[in-house]
Write a protein that holds these residues in place. Structure first.
Motif, short mmCIF file in Angstrom:
data_model
loop_
_atom_site.label_atom_id
_atom_site.label_comp_id
_atom_site.label_asym_id
_atom_site.label_seq_id
_atom_site.Cartn_x
_atom_site.Cartn_y
_atom_site.Cartn_z
N PRO A 135 0.79 -1.24 0.00
CA PRO A 135 0.00 0.00 0.00
C PRO A 135 0.82 1.29 0.00
O PRO A 135 0.29 2.34 -0.32
CB PRO A 135 -0.83 -0.11 1.28
CG PRO A 135 -0.85 -1.56 1.63
CD PRO A 135 0.48 -2.08 1.17
N ALA A 136 2.08 1.24 0.38
CA ALA A 136 2.93 2.43 0.45
C ALA A 136 3.76 2.55 -0.82
O ALA A 136 4.33 1.56 -1.29
CB ALA A 136 3.84 2.38 1.67
N VAL A 137 3.87 3.75 -1.35
CA VAL A 137 4.60 3.94 -2.61
C VAL A 137 6.10 3.80 -2.41
O VAL A 137 6.84 3.48 -3.34
CB VAL A 137 4.26 5.31 -3.23
CG1 VAL A 137 4.86 6.45 -2.42
CG2 VAL A 137 4.72 5.39 -4.68
N LYS A 138 6.58 4.01 -1.16
CA LYS A 138 8.02 3.95 -0.89
C LYS A 138 8.36 2.87 0.14
O LYS A 138 8.81 3.18 1.25
CB LYS A 138 8.53 5.31 -0.41
CG LYS A 138 8.59 6.38 -1.48
CD LYS A 138 9.09 7.68 -0.90
CE LYS A 138 9.45 8.69 -1.96
NZ LYS A 138 10.67 8.33 -2.71
N PRO A 139 8.17 1.58 -0.18
CA PRO A 139 8.65 0.56 0.74
C PRO A 139 10.17 0.69 0.87
O PRO A 139 10.86 0.93 -0.12
CB PRO A 139 8.25 -0.75 0.05
CG PRO A 139 8.14 -0.41 -1.40
CD PRO A 139 7.66 1.02 -1.44
N ALA A 140 10.66 0.56 2.09
CA ALA A 140 12.06 0.90 2.34
C ALA A 140 12.95 -0.30 2.66
O ALA A 140 14.07 -0.40 2.18
CB ALA A 140 12.15 1.91 3.48
N MET A 141 12.46 -1.23 3.49
CA MET A 141 13.25 -2.41 3.83
C MET A 141 12.30 -3.49 4.33
O MET A 141 11.24 -3.19 4.88
CB MET A 141 14.31 -2.10 4.88
CG MET A 141 15.32 -3.22 5.08
SD MET A 141 16.67 -2.71 6.16
CE MET A 141 17.58 -4.24 6.35
N CYS A 142 12.69 -4.74 4.12
CA CYS A 142 11.85 -5.86 4.55
C CYS A 142 12.67 -6.82 5.40
O CYS A 142 13.89 -6.85 5.32
CB CYS A 142 11.24 -6.58 3.34
SG CYS A 142 12.41 -7.04 2.04
N ALA A 143 11.96 -7.60 6.22
CA ALA A 143 12.61 -8.57 7.11
C ALA A 143 11.63 -9.68 7.43
O ALA A 143 10.45 -9.43 7.65
CB ALA A 143 13.08 -7.90 8.41
N PHE A 144 12.13 -10.90 7.48
CA PHE A 144 11.29 -12.03 7.86
C PHE A 144 11.21 -12.13 9.38
O PHE A 144 12.18 -11.86 10.09
CB PHE A 144 11.85 -13.34 7.29
CG PHE A 144 11.54 -13.52 5.83
CD1 PHE A 144 10.33 -14.08 5.42
CD2 PHE A 144 12.45 -13.12 4.86
CE1 PHE A 144 10.04 -14.24 4.08
CE2 PHE A 144 12.16 -13.28 3.51
CZ PHE A 144 10.96 -13.84 3.12
N GLY A 145 10.03 -12.52 9.86
CA GLY A 145 9.83 -12.68 11.29
C GLY A 145 8.56 -13.46 11.55
O GLY A 145 8.09 -14.20 10.71
N GLY A 146 8.02 -13.28 12.75
CA GLY A 146 6.88 -14.07 13.17
C GLY A 146 7.34 -15.38 13.79
O GLY A 146 8.51 -15.76 13.71
N ARG A 147 6.41 -16.08 14.42
CA ARG A 147 6.77 -17.29 15.16
C ARG A 147 7.48 -18.32 14.31
O ARG A 147 8.40 -19.00 14.74
CB ARG A 147 5.52 -17.90 15.81
CG ARG A 147 5.81 -19.00 16.82
CD ARG A 147 4.62 -19.26 17.70
NE ARG A 147 4.23 -18.07 18.46
CZ ARG A 147 4.83 -17.66 19.57
NH1 ARG A 147 5.88 -18.32 20.04
NH2 ARG A 147 4.41 -16.59 20.21
N ASP A 148 7.06 -18.46 13.06
CA ASP A 148 7.67 -19.43 12.15
C ASP A 148 8.53 -18.78 11.08
O ASP A 148 8.88 -19.43 10.08
CB ASP A 148 6.57 -20.28 11.50
CG ASP A 148 5.77 -21.07 12.51
OD1 ASP A 148 6.39 -21.66 13.43
OD2 ASP A 148 4.53 -21.10 12.40
#
Length: 309
Positions: free
Chosen positions: A255-268
């Motif tokens: 939804p955001a025009v400027k995604p900046a960085m991503c990371a995996f997470g959550g319990r699994d």
């Protein structure tokens, strides 16, 4: 595997958008996500279990973070690398940022004024890598460089230089391939290197992906357990996944025009968290928020710094 998984705003991130949300790090021990808002000089934590948002205010801009085994933060800031001890979450008052104590660890010799660290993270062996940039992106000055800070507390000379806007650091699951991008509009390149896990030397630099052939600019990245490289396509509102061979095999709108960085997470480790930047003009209600999606693949735990801060 869903081609277009549902992308939701992360409620635990709170209602306040970031000006420049960056460096998401999932802490397995806490089941919580940390990230930074660079110009606000804040480190932020969102607890998925409680929905609580906590902020720490630093005395200068903070762009990238990692943790050591004791939970101390290694932060790339304006004037150098710092060890940051965060005040205990339990001391948080409603709506008030907590304090943090900083100890300067190292600093490069900045070749220009108005510079700071930008993207950074640990390699699979726990060495911290981070790059610098001239904050005035319009000037397009290639004065940035990539540095290594090892477990003995030694900051290297520039390992890669002549970068305008360093970004996109990541390592393959076995640690033998290093990725790096330059997200400046004049560059828009992602490089791959052969990486010697013993000596921490990247060699054989080559173009992995040229985003002039795709959409957006290559900002922050994550590598999944299959070895595929996820890059935030800033200005395009997309996540792009490239195979280890450099082939684009998925793109997911956010939804955001400027995604900046991503990371995996959550319990699994099967949730992909995405931070974003809020444009100065024409921002939507979603810009600057943190998003979560389940892309059908899992990530790997974020390596901790191998030294003691």
């Amino acid at each position: 595997m869903s081609a277009n998984p549902q992308v939701e705003r992360l409620e635990a991130a709170g209602p306040s958008p970031a000006a420049t949300g960056e460096s998401p790090v999932w802490r397995v021990a806490e089941q919580a996500l940390y990230w930074v808002d660079i110009p606000a000089k804040k480190i932020v934590r969102g607890s998925l279990a409680t929905g609580q948002r906590t902020e720490w205010l630093l005395p200068e801009q903070v762009a990238c973070i990692a943790f050591d085994h004791a939970g101390t933060v290694l932060a790339g800031c304006e004037t150098g690398l710092f060890g940051v001890t965060l005040a205990d979450v339990s001391k948080a008052a409603s709506g008030e940022p907590l304090t943090a104590s900083l100890r300067k660890l190292a600093a490069p010799e900045f070749p220009h004024g108005g510079m700071r660290f930008n993207d950074g993270r640990c390699d699979r062996q726990g060495r911290f890598w981070a790059g610098t940039m001239v904050m005035d992106m319009a000037a397009a000055i290639p004065g940035g460089a990539l540095y290594r800070f090892d477990e003995k507390g030694v900051l290297s000379a520039p390992v890669v230089d002549s970068l305008i806007t360093q970004n996109g650091l990541g390592w393959s699951p076995d640690g033998t391939t290093m990725y790096l991008s330059d997200s400046h509009p004049l560059r828009r390149l992602i490089w791959a290197f052969d990486y010697d896990v013993e000596t921490a030397e990247p060699r054989n630099r080559r173009v992995f992906a040229d985003l002039h052939h795709y959409s957006g600019r290559p900002d922050g990245a994550a590598v999944d357990a299959d070895g595929c490289y996820w890059i935030c396509a800033n200005d395009a509102g997309l996540l792009l996944r490239f195979t280890p061979q450099g082939k684009l095999d998925r793109q997911i709108p956010v939804p955001a025009v400027k995604p900046a960085m991503c990371a995996f997470g959550g319990r699994d480790l099967d949730t992909l968290f995405v931070t974003s930047i809020r444009p100065a003009n024409g921002a939507s209600e979603h810009d600057g928020h943190v998003f979560a999606l389940r892309p059908g693949v899992s990530g790997l735990p974020e390596p901790e710094f191998a030294g003691q801060l």
